[in-house]
Design a protein around this motif. Structure first.
Motif, PDB file in Angstrom:
ATOM      1  N   THR A 109      -3.327  -0.984   1.777  1.00  0.00           N
ATOM      2  CA  THR A 109      -2.258  -1.645   0.998  1.00  0.00           C
ATOM      3  C   THR A 109      -1.015  -1.786   1.919  1.00  0.00           C
ATOM      4  O   THR A 109      -0.118  -2.543   1.891  1.00  0.00           O
ATOM      5  CB  THR A 109      -1.993  -0.523  -0.182  1.00  0.00           C
ATOM      6  OG1 THR A 109      -3.118  -0.299  -0.911  1.00  0.00           O
ATOM      7  CG2 THR A 109      -0.746  -1.006  -1.180  1.00  0.00           C
ATOM      8  N   VAL A 110      -0.581  -0.766   2.779  1.00  0.00           N
ATOM      9  CA  VAL A 110       0.380  -0.622   3.815  1.00  0.00           C
ATOM     10  C   VAL A 110       0.214  -1.860   4.793  1.00  0.00           C
ATOM     11  O   VAL A 110       1.093  -2.612   4.914  1.00  0.00           O
ATOM     12  CB  VAL A 110       0.500   0.691   4.229  1.00  0.00           C
ATOM     13  CG1 VAL A 110       1.456   0.296   5.623  1.00  0.00           C
ATOM     14  CG2 VAL A 110       0.845   1.718   3.525  1.00  0.00           C
ATOM     15  N   LEU A 166       5.033   3.537  -0.423  1.00  0.00           N
ATOM     16  CA  LEU A 166       6.254   2.907  -0.446  1.00  0.00           C
ATOM     17  C   LEU A 166       6.981   3.234   0.762  1.00  0.00           C
ATOM     18  O   LEU A 166       7.834   2.383   1.152  1.00  0.00           O
ATOM     19  CB  LEU A 166       7.044   3.615  -1.715  1.00  0.00           C
ATOM     20  CG  LEU A 166       8.241   2.845  -2.317  1.00  0.00           C
ATOM     21  CD1 LEU A 166       7.970   1.470  -2.731  1.00  0.00           C
ATOM     22  CD2 LEU A 166       8.905   3.794  -3.381  1.00  0.00           C
ATOM     23  N   TRP A 191       1.327   7.042  -3.700  1.00  0.00           N
ATOM     24  CA  TRP A 191       1.992   5.818  -3.966  1.00  0.00           C
ATOM     25  C   TRP A 191       3.390   5.922  -3.178  1.00  0.00           C
ATOM     26  O   TRP A 191       3.990   4.962  -2.781  1.00  0.00           O
ATOM     27  CB  TRP A 191       2.352   5.578  -5.294  1.00  0.00           C
ATOM     28  CG  TRP A 191       3.084   6.684  -6.121  1.00  0.00           C
ATOM     29  CD1 TRP A 191       2.657   7.774  -6.653  1.00  0.00           C
ATOM     30  CD2 TRP A 191       4.462   6.653  -6.205  1.00  0.00           C
ATOM     31  NE1 TRP A 191       3.685   8.510  -6.941  1.00  0.00           N
ATOM     32  CE2 TRP A 191       4.709   7.991  -7.088  1.00  0.00           C
ATOM     33  CE3 TRP A 191       5.604   5.807  -5.746  1.00  0.00           C
ATOM     34  CZ2 TRP A 191       6.252   8.369  -7.134  1.00  0.00           C
ATOM     35  CZ3 TRP A 191       7.026   6.559  -6.129  1.00  0.00           C
ATOM     36  CH2 TRP A 191       7.146   7.433  -6.781  1.00  0.00           C
ATOM     37  N   LEU A 211       2.778  -9.126   4.055  1.00  0.00           N
ATOM     38  CA  LEU A 211       3.882  -9.770   3.213  1.00  0.00           C
ATOM     39  C   LEU A 211       5.244  -9.607   3.370  1.00  0.00           C
ATOM     40  O   LEU A 211       5.985 -10.710   3.255  1.00  0.00           O
ATOM     41  CB  LEU A 211       3.304  -9.426   1.740  1.00  0.00           C
ATOM     42  CG  LEU A 211       1.917  -9.648   1.209  1.00  0.00           C
ATOM     43  CD1 LEU A 211       1.883  -9.348  -0.195  1.00  0.00           C
ATOM     44  CD2 LEU A 211       1.862 -11.201   1.310  1.00  0.00           C
ATOM     45  N   ILE A 212       5.827  -8.375   3.794  1.00  0.00           N
ATOM     46  CA  ILE A 212       7.172  -8.108   3.871  1.00  0.00           C
ATOM     47  C   ILE A 212       7.570  -8.773   5.151  1.00  0.00           C
ATOM     48  O   ILE A 212       8.490  -9.793   5.346  1.00  0.00           O
ATOM     49  CB  ILE A 212       7.490  -6.695   4.153  1.00  0.00           C
ATOM     50  CG1 ILE A 212       7.141  -6.121   2.799  1.00  0.00           C
ATOM     51  CG2 ILE A 212       8.750  -6.479   4.676  1.00  0.00           C
ATOM     52  CD1 ILE A 212       7.264  -4.569   2.738  1.00  0.00           C
ATOM     53  N   GLY A 247       0.820  -5.118   2.596  1.00  0.00           N
ATOM     54  CA  GLY A 247       2.159  -5.036   2.072  1.00  0.00           C
ATOM     55  C   GLY A 247       3.170  -5.272   3.303  1.00  0.00           C
ATOM     56  O   GLY A 247       3.978  -6.085   3.145  1.00  0.00           O
ATOM     57  N   SER A 248       2.890  -4.783   4.395  1.00  0.00           N
ATOM     58  CA  SER A 248       3.442  -4.967   5.688  1.00  0.00           C
ATOM     59  C   SER A 248       3.367  -6.547   6.128  1.00  0.00           C
ATOM     60  O   SER A 248       4.531  -7.193   6.655  1.00  0.00           O
ATOM     61  CB  SER A 248       2.963  -4.085   6.745  1.00  0.00           C
ATOM     62  OG  SER A 248       3.097  -2.704   6.407  1.00  0.00           O
ATOM     63  N   LEU A 250       5.815   0.937   3.234  1.00  0.00           N
ATOM     64  CA  LEU A 250       6.599  -0.523   3.078  1.00  0.00           C
ATOM     65  C   LEU A 250       7.919  -0.540   3.588  1.00  0.00           C
ATOM     66  O   LEU A 250       8.494  -1.768   3.914  1.00  0.00           O
ATOM     67  CB  LEU A 250       6.304  -0.908   1.842  1.00  0.00           C
ATOM     68  CG  LEU A 250       4.721  -0.944   1.323  1.00  0.00           C
ATOM     69  CD1 LEU A 250       4.825  -1.310  -0.190  1.00  0.00           C
ATOM     70  CD2 LEU A 250       4.067  -2.012   1.993  1.00  0.00           C
ATOM     71  N   TYR A 266      -4.147   5.907  -5.625  1.00  0.00           N
ATOM     72  CA  TYR A 266      -2.798   5.418  -5.555  1.00  0.00           C
ATOM     73  C   TYR A 266      -1.753   6.447  -6.228  1.00  0.00           C
ATOM     74  O   TYR A 266      -0.610   6.415  -5.704  1.00  0.00           O
ATOM     75  CB  TYR A 266      -2.790   3.955  -6.542  1.00  0.00           C
ATOM     76  CG  TYR A 266      -2.945   2.728  -5.494  1.00  0.00           C
ATOM     77  CD1 TYR A 266      -2.466   2.525  -4.303  1.00  0.00           C
ATOM     78  CD2 TYR A 266      -4.131   2.051  -5.947  1.00  0.00           C
ATOM     79  CE1 TYR A 266      -2.748   1.304  -3.729  1.00  0.00           C
ATOM     80  CE2 TYR A 266      -4.640   0.871  -5.291  1.00  0.00           C
ATOM     81  CZ  TYR A 266      -3.991   0.833  -4.064  1.00  0.00           C
ATOM     82  OH  TYR A 266      -4.076  -0.514  -3.301  1.00  0.00           O
TER      83      TYR A 266
END
Length: 708
Positions: free
Chosen positions: A646-647, A238, A234, A653-654, A650-651, A241, A230
């Motif tokens: 993670t991406v 970011l 990171w 959730l976005i 996160g994608s 995302l 991470y």
């Protein structure tokens, strides 16, 4: 007039709404609802704050950050005498081979903090004869060792280890520097070592001790590698995302103007993206054919902390290919059977796009929900950490020979003069774990469950607040006779104010019901885990059935709550009345609910799937280094799946945040649309308020309109 047979139908499912000439959307003159639940929620929040303060006063997160020596002191903690000694040293690592280590997570040997690990072989007997060697040896001994003390006295008091072996630091602990030479296990380039008593031992004898000592920290090693990944990636995560957010926003904007075209483009792209996934998995599966070790099965491979190993076997890619193929077939079959209903769903999505166009600030509302949820999650996580670290250090008797006091609690301060030491001369009083006997410690598990329960309640309350706020804003658009002139100036803020001022109790009531079900599910998982070894087949079947039933119940309650909040936002009734009215309204229009609303949800889900798929494919090619153009740019990682996962998450959730606005708008318009059909008949006195596009699809029209 209702047709023959409708009376009995309506009798079972409530009476339809009657025409009300004064009704013009969400009622402004309303009273507070579910006051008792509001009071209970406030009391629960005050109790939650009290639990947090209690946990923060008793807890100490350092217990999970720093390794702890036999006295319960933290190695390497700044501002303490051990600040310059960050490593934990084991007096006799071979004692960690005891099965008790796996039960108590503590080696039955003295552990102390040191500045660095031993770098050479040395026994106490040999070091004692050389002043320089003995001074070096004393850096791995307890305080109080002098040059005048004899070797038997030092060993009897347990002040020094009998031997030192070359070691390396690993997760802030000193472990023997094991290697392999000519097929033999070595430590410090030697296959044998002196154990301090004059006996030569094989280096392989150290393996079991090292294995058991690392069982407790193996997970921590993986976590540290993930954390390191991470820190290296990171900013790329970011960026991924941000791309997901821009893609979602672009998709929403295009839906606003090109809803019909975008839906069909979305359907085609989802099918193509999944088809490419199937093709890629097949190519990887074919490329591994004939490779050494690629035909190993999951069962033979077992669990591996290096997850990249799984990508080197054919069975992994075969499983991915089968899963994607099943998903592809299901989607295609659903599209074939629902092709006619998709046109109605597109009309509803078009109207939702038009509504959101008049309430543009609704697209920013998920950010407010996200901030509130982040605060709830942060408070829960910090409280959980402080609660779990608020135990006191517990010391137990560890010994090599039989002893009646073995594994009993003890006090290290006066242990040398205690009865236990007198009866068991070779025993030691060592730090075992963190626990406690006070009332606070006895009810600590209860406080943890309270923390989890209030986390669920607060998180569900925040989600419910967002649903009711958006529902009130969108309903004000639908029921406006002249759109958008008859709408409030700031529909989101007006609806948020009404929800908090009048319906905090209703939101708390619905959230409480859902939270109780979620807590029961957590308890079932907890009991299942605790009783796993003692279960018979019937118990396993029973737990499986219970977990399945409560999962289904949670889904049903979420559906009922969502529609109840919409009705409360419109009419200002309490939770039970709103839930009943919404349920009967949906039951009276069951076919429309099953076909129209669910098809729309399916199309919106495909939109989220498309965004996640596009961003996920981009992340895969970037972080895995499969594209030469990115080889030098992409960071070098232990597990490249960490940023990819993670991406992807996160994608989703976005995308879910943006599409949740659409979904709430569709659900609100759908309920308003059903109410419109029952309230009005299209006459000049009772015209339909639904948009013209929906009236055309449903073959409904106002009588004041000219014939087509």
């Amino acid at each position: 007039m209702p047709e023959e047979g409708e009376g009995e139908f309506y009798g079972k499912n409530g009476e339809p709404r009657k025409y009300d000439p004064t009704f013009k959307g969400p009622i402004h003159k309303r009273g507070c609802t579910d006051i008792v639940c509001c009071i209970l929620f406030v009391i629960a929040i005050l109790g939650y704050i009290a639990v947090g303060i209690l946990a923060w006063s008793q807890g100490d997160p350092r217990k999970v950050i720093y390794p702890t020596d036999s006295r319960g002191q933290f190695c390497g903690q700044m501002g303490t005498p051990l600040a310059t000694k960050p490593l934990l040293f084991y007096f006799n690592i071979m004692k960690c081979a005891s099965p008790m280590v796996l039960l108590e997570f503590q080696c039955p040997t003295t552990q102390m903090c040191v500045a660095k690990c031993p770098e050479k072989f040395m026994t106490l007997i040999k070091a004692y004869s050389n002043k320089g060697d003995f001074n070096y040896y004393k850096t791995f001994c307890k305080e109080g060792v002098t040059n005048t003390m004899g070797i038997p006295e030092i060993l009897r008091l347990g002040l020094c280890p009998a031997m030192l072996t070359p070691s390396r630091p690993f997760t802030q602990r000193c472990f023997p520097a094991l290697g392999e030479k000519g097929g033999l296990i070595t430590v410090g380039n030697n296959s044998h070592f002196d154990d301090g008593s004059g006996k030569m031992r094989d280096a392989k004898d150290l393996i079991d001790g090292v294995k058991n000592a690392t069982v407790v920290i193996e997970a921590r090693q993986v976590v540290m590698k993930i954390f390191e990944d991470y820190t290296k990636s990171w900013y790329w995560i970011l960026l991924g995302l941000v791309i997901a957010m821009l893609t979602s926003l672009l998709f929403i904007v295009l839906l606003r103007f090109l809803a019909g075209i975008m839906v069909w483009v979305m359907i085609v792209l989802v099918i193509l993206v999944i088809a490419y996934g199937i093709f890629h998995c097949y190519m990887e599966y074919a490329a591994l054919k004939g490779e050494a070790g690629s035909d190993v099965t999951f069962q033979q491979l077992g669990f591996q902390t290096d997850f990249a190993v799984y990508l080197q076997i054919r069975q992994t890619w075969l499983a991915f290919m089968i899963i994607l193929a099943i998903v592809e077939v299901i989607i295609i079959l659903l599209l074939i059977f629902l092709r006619k209903r998709i046109l109605i769903a597109i009309a509803l999505i078009k109207e939702a796009s038009r509504t959101i166009g008049h309430v543009m600030c609704s697209l920013l509302y998920p950010l407010f929900t996200f901030v509130l949820l982040a605060m709830v999650i942060a408070y829960w996580a910090v409280t959980a950490v402080f609660l779990s670290t608020s135990n006191e250090p517990i010391y137990k008797v560890f010994n090599e020979t039989a002893c009646d006091h073995s594994r009993k609690t003890c006090e290290p301060a006066n242990y040398t003069t205690s009865l236990e030491k007198a009866q068991c001369p070779d025993s030691e009083c060592l730090f075992a774990f963190y626990g406690g006997e006070t009332v606070y410690h006895k009810y600590l598990i209860g406080l943890q469950f309270y923390n989890v329960f209030l986390f669920f309640w607060c998180a569900n309350f925040v989600t419910a607040l967002g649903q009711m706020t958006l529902a009130g804003a969108f309903a004000s658009y639908y029921w406006a006779f002249v759109k958008p002139d008859d709408m409030p100036a700031f529909p989101i803020f007006s609806s948020l104010g009404r929800s908090l001022r009048y319906h905090t109790g209703t939101l708390a009531f619905g959230s409480l019901i859902l939270s109780v079900i979620q807590l029961i599910r957590v308890l079932l998982e907890y009991l299942d885990h605790k009783l796993k070894d003692a279960q018979n087949k019937f118990a396993k079947f029973l737990f499986c059935c219970l977990k399945c039933c409560f999962w289904c119940l949670e889904k049903c309650v979420k559906f009922i709550n969502r529609n109840a909040y919409i009705m409360t936002a419109i009419y200002g009734n309490n939770f039970c009345t709103s839930a009943k009215n919404a349920f009967f309204l949906l039951m009276r229009n069951m076919i429309r609910v099953a076909v129209l609303d669910k098809v729309t949800d399916f199309l919106l889900f495909l939109g989220k799937l498309l965004i996640v798929g596009l961003v996920g494919i981009f992340a895969f090619f970037f972080f895995s280094g499969r594209v030469k153009a990115f080889e030098d740019t992409a960071p070098h990682l232990h597990y490249y799946w960490v940023p990819i996962l993670t991406v992807v998450v996160g994608s989703y959730l976005i995308a879910h945040g943006f599409f949740s606005v659409y979904a709430m708008c569709v659900d609100t318009l759908f309920l308003c649309f059903l109410e419109d059909l029952e309230r009005n008949d299209g006459s000049a006195e009772r015209p339909y308020l639904m948009p013209e596009s929906l009236r055309k699809v449903l073959n409904k029209k106002n009588k004041t309109e000219p014939a087509q």
